[in-house]
Scaffold this active site. Sequence first.
Site, PDB file in Angstrom:
ATOM      1  N   GLY A 178      -4.084   5.982  14.748  1.00 45.92           N
ATOM      2  CA  GLY A 178      -5.255   5.364  15.378  1.00 45.92           C
ATOM      3  C   GLY A 178      -4.878   3.961  15.777  1.00 45.92           C
ATOM      4  O   GLY A 178      -4.881   3.608  16.932  1.00 45.92           O
ATOM      5  N   THR A 179      -4.461   3.171  14.802  1.00 48.58           N
ATOM      6  CA  THR A 179      -3.630   1.982  15.040  1.00 48.58           C
ATOM      7  C   THR A 179      -4.305   0.828  15.731  1.00 48.58           C
ATOM      8  O   THR A 179      -5.173   1.004  16.593  1.00 48.58           O
ATOM      9  CB  THR A 179      -2.447   2.328  15.994  1.00 48.58           C
ATOM     10  N   THR A 180      -3.889  -0.314  15.261  1.00 50.63           N
ATOM     11  CA  THR A 180      -3.987  -1.569  16.052  1.00 50.63           C
ATOM     12  C   THR A 180      -2.599  -2.155  16.010  1.00 50.63           C
ATOM     13  O   THR A 180      -2.045  -2.351  14.931  1.00 50.63           O
ATOM     14  CB  THR A 180      -4.924  -2.551  15.330  1.00 50.63           C
TER      15      THR A 180
END
Lengths: 250, 256, 272, 223, 241, 220
Positions: F23-25
């Site tokens: 999903g990540t940032t």
Amino acid sequence: MSGTGFDYECSSLSPEGRIFQVEYAEKAVETSSTILGVRCKNGIVLGTEKIVLSKMMVAGTDKRVFSITTTTGSVVNGLTPDGKSLVYRGREEAVQYEKMFGIKIPIQVLAERLAMRTQMNTIYNGIRPYGTSIILAGNDHIKGLGLYMIEPSGQCFEYYGCASGRGKQLARNEIEKVNFREMSVDEAIPLIAKILLKAQEEMKDKKQELEISIISDTTGYKHKILDRVFVDQLTLKAQEEIENEQMEMA
Amino acid sequence: MDLENYTNVNIFKKVYEKREVSSIHNVVEQPHHLLKDNTQHAKGGFNPYVNNQGTTVAIAGKDFVLVAADTRISQGFNILSRDYSRTTKLTDQCVITSGGMVADIETLHKLLIAKVKTYQRQFKKTPTVESLAQLLGNTLYGRRFMPYYAFNLLCGIDQNGQGSVYGYDAIGSWDKLTYGVQGSGSELGAPILDNQFVGHNYLVKTLPDDVSVVEDTGKDIINSIAERDIYTGDQVEIVIVDKNGIRVKREPIRRD
Amino acid sequence: MELDYLKTLPLGGFNFDNCIRNRAMAESGILQAPKTMKTGTTICGVLFKDGVVLAADTRATGGSIVGDKNCEKIHNLAPNIFCCGAGTAADCDHVTEMIKRQLELHRLNTHSENRVQMAALKLVAHAFKYGGQIGTHLIVGGVDVKGPQLIECSNDGNMYSMPYHTTGSGSLAAMAIMETRYKENMTREEAVNLCIAAIEAGIYHDLGSGSNVDVCVITRNKYEMLRNIKHDNFKVFSKPGGYQFKKDRVQVVEEFKHKLVVEAGEQPMDLS
Amino acid sequence: MKIEYAKEAVKQGSTSLGLKSDRNVVLVSLKKSPHDLASHQEKIFDIDDHMGIAIAGLTADARYLCKFMRSECLNYWYTHDSHHPTERLVNKIAKKAQVKTSHPGKRPFGVGLLVGSVDETGTHLFETCPSGNYYEYIAMAIGARSQSAKTYLEKNYELFASLGWEELAKHGLRALKASAQETELTEHNVSVGFVGADQKFRLLTAEELRSYLAEINDSMEIA
Amino acid sequence: MISGQPRTHTQVPVNIGTSVMGLRYKDGIMLAADTAVAYGSMKKTKHAQRMAAISSDTAIACSGEMSDFQELLKIFREKHDGDVIENDGALFLKPTDYFNYLSRVQYQRRMKGDPLWNGSIIGGVRQDSGDVFLGMVDLYGTKVEGNFLLTGLAAHYCQVLMQNSWRADLTEAEARAIIEDCMKVMFYRDKKASDEIQITTITKDQGVKIHDPYRIQGEWNFQFFHDKTNEFWRPIRIYNN
Amino acid sequence: MSIADLQNEIIPEVNTHSVQTDGTTIIAVKYDGGILLGADGRSANNMYVGNKVSDKLEPIHQRIYCQRSGTSSHTSTIARYVRYYMEIQANELGNLPPVESAAQVMREIIYSNKNSLSASMICSGWDPYKGYQIYQVNSSGYFEQGNWALSGSGGTFIWGYIDANYRENMTRAECKEFIKSCIALACYRDSSSGGCIRLLDITQDRVERDYVQYDDFKIK
């Protein structure tokens, strides 16, 4: 030189450990027109001298100087079609490298790949070596300016100044005499024209024609072939200087 | 009786949510390049075919052929160009006009010109209209499963000097006609042509001989189509092919 | 007492029974629902110093065929309120007729002038009730006690007011004209010219609109309906001699004449 | 050696020559016929509206190259809608020829071409030879006994620059006469093709040939 | 990557550049585009240059999928470099050549069902003969030439403005005014447009000149916008004591 | 990703585990004298967290790192390819490979397989030719260069914060604080980012890792 039966295929070495086909190719290059490349302070100059085969030829038709990419140039001698096939190969390599790595092909990588290609023609039976030597010059942000020469045997070295063809020896001495490293490209061009004409000593009677190209910071390191008119004036000026030099000596 | 079902609306909540609002605002919202009437708009996919509309009429005369075509190409409700020529010259005696998708039309015409050139170079003579008709039929059928979206009319002077028109569908079924109409206004133009010109349905087979009458009829047909068909308009291009070559002229028609 | 016969009476309003049937058939793939045709139009409205100008084109299309070349799209709701309708022609006509009747009743009951906002709200409520299935995109304009007003009611039931509005398939072209040439407090002539330019933009650049321009100027207790103020789209060329239908074109196989005997009434016209 | 033998094959072919001025290029060639029943061997082919070639050597190889050039020009027109630049087309032929000389199994083309054409940079006359080399000339002759034609051309090539194509054609025929002393030039065994800045590539018709030949014969000064 | 799955091509545009415009004026061609690239509804990049010089006399402006635009630039750079390194006396690739080449590329990609999802406008002024060229190619390979061209949503909006105000002898200032008008309308009405625009001029003497982006002024301070708020419409009175 | 996964993907209800995505940032910022990369630690599918503290910073070469976001199987394979090509280029050049060509290789892979890949990656580093560079390739192959780059689903939440607080040539400490608060804010709002913050500082002479655990995110 005749290798008594060993000289028809590249796949066989003679007892003395020589591949005659390659030496024949180098011989073909020896007798062909002189080409030279000189590295100056802010760029590289490539040049070649040619004999005009027939009066009716349009000036500048027998092209020996080609550009591989917009920032790398090359000059060939010996069998021009062989030279051109190497140039086309170089262009394909450049496009493929650029497509994959996104940056212009460094001159060092291009030289090595063409050298490998030339060497490949010296090991298989039935395929004759390239009867041409090629001088590559280019500039890239990886290593800056680079001047390489590839011999028919596949040897490839980086030079400050290099020459090949009939006037090789004479050109080498002249280049070593003049310290081109400190000179700018524009100052170097007339000298190079003189060297090329001198290298043509024994062919004085035939009509001579020079072809010179530069890669310098003035043209944004784009490989530019000097236009015909400028080069023709250069040749005339150089010829006068040679005549009066001869008068002084004689 | 409760008011609830009186209005009959909320019973069909499912119907309410699922249906697609077909108002114009909805069309504008979509990504602009898929702007066409949203009935056949595939969900997010790329539809390789688009119909740039326009109408073209061809009428064969005794020793001439007349082509009248409008010069408007459009995409959805928006006009792409107001002066696009729909006819190209294949040989001095043969012209092709087509309606449908401009990209396919131009490619098809270029391909035909290339084949004609090769024919001329190889056999040192220009191909006749009959051979070109056969060639076009085969070329169209060549792309049977990804057809050229082009409805063609091949017109020219045949060997015995008579005008002839060949009508095509998109995948290459063709036959020799005396007149033909293709494009968005074809349903509107066909009845006038049937009535005015001698075709299959006539027992007496005499081709019209007066160029000016046929030209006026052609222009009138395109004008009347422009009245009723929104995709036809701007200019009418008249191309007349006869034994001494090809003449082209354009006249304005209604621009709305 | 249980009036069971009431249940048998057809319910008023719209009947949606066949919606389920249509959907079931469409999904089963037997029959595709008839393509809902998008009707094209260009209508616009603009506010000026002491009134409102409404304008519309006069082409009614069904798909790609022009149905009516000179139809009327500016409907009168009340002496001081007009509204132009785009979208399905039938919906616009009937809905505006219905609202006009209600406004008239309201005028008679309250002995006072109608308000633009009330007309707009009635239209919007009606459209919302039918969930946007009624294709009425209206620009309601009028002058009432609160001054000149211009309201746009879209078919899914929202309304908003701006100094200038354009709707219909030609709204994009018309909006470009409005956006670049609208000025505050324009005079009557400027506003009329601006509206005509906007509608002509739609006529010439949008395929869904065409033919002539109708304009209606509404000021305090006066309105002017200028029908076909611009009409320069006509058939450019028609065959000089008209069309003849020569008899000899067809080969006569057999001829049969029979005198018509009339027992009563006048003689038939002599055709020979 | 392969290349020398190929060049020899070019010399066996009957003479073809070409000459150009600022606005026109003319190709002239002598047509041989194996025996008087057979028709004369076609020597000049039209590649595109702006380009034509004259050949000397094996006509089979020539036909292959001509087909290749015609399709290249058509492809270029298909993608760019403009005429194929001359030098690049000649480059392509040179590249094909070169491949034939470096691979073992392949034999070089036994034909030399004279390519005459007009494009944005003016008129061009290229000569290609089986080795893959090509040169651009103002005037050139190839094939059997081309040396005598060359001497004629070398004498007069300075004055070609401003001539119209009629004059050029006459010079060409005189040069051809010089190299074909014994055979008598008639409209059957000579073909002349020319292209101009505003004139598509065209072969001279029989009458034109007859009139020029007549002019040449009576005003025949010593070559 | 996914085994067994046929390699589907139909892509959906993601990084969308809005419409571009081009028009002919007295001394050449003017191309205009705004500098926003939208990723869905988010204006991802604010300073993207959506115009590029293919050669010294030809420039291209592109709308639609921007990653495809970058691919197009690579194709053109390779084509132009090939023309330069030939060194045979002249650059044979003229604006019309690039235009036809682009339409062939788009047509082939469309045949494969994997289009370059762009509407591009190519303009050029030939330095030698001085004739001016302006043409547009869409993702199907449809070629359209004309005196003024618009792609994408601008074709629907600003065709009117161009048609009414275009004249053959437009000066650069007038041409710039027309373009700014169109860009203003696009900024009002197009969700993905931005008010920072960039203009390229191609003229006989200067060739392709890409000016730096600048912002255009919209009309936002009509009196109507200030005071005709909901209090005026809604049937409710607010009293401040 | 086998066909079974794909079928699961299509029928959502039945889908127990969908394809693993980050999903990540991920964020990269150039500061005065180096580049700071930051990434969150959550790699999850649409239901639950697959890897709590996954490391999304992929080493490519001595001074080139790339950050992964999108389907983790795709991105790690792409990183493997880029590492392979960079090694070849380094051998040929006899020197550090240019960052630009690492980014271009990544772009070439993503662009030509755009319909079967979902990967948007940031590639940054130092090379002796052009110094510090940051490149970003998004999932459809759009290639960008800039002084900072942001990607991943969590990124959308912090565009505002970055636009407001980003300054050119920050010092190393300022930059670190900036990235920490960016990712913390993103994890605060985005359900598919979180876990921890992994930081990486690339300078000419050294590369330094850092790990910030969840509880000192210092967000209220």
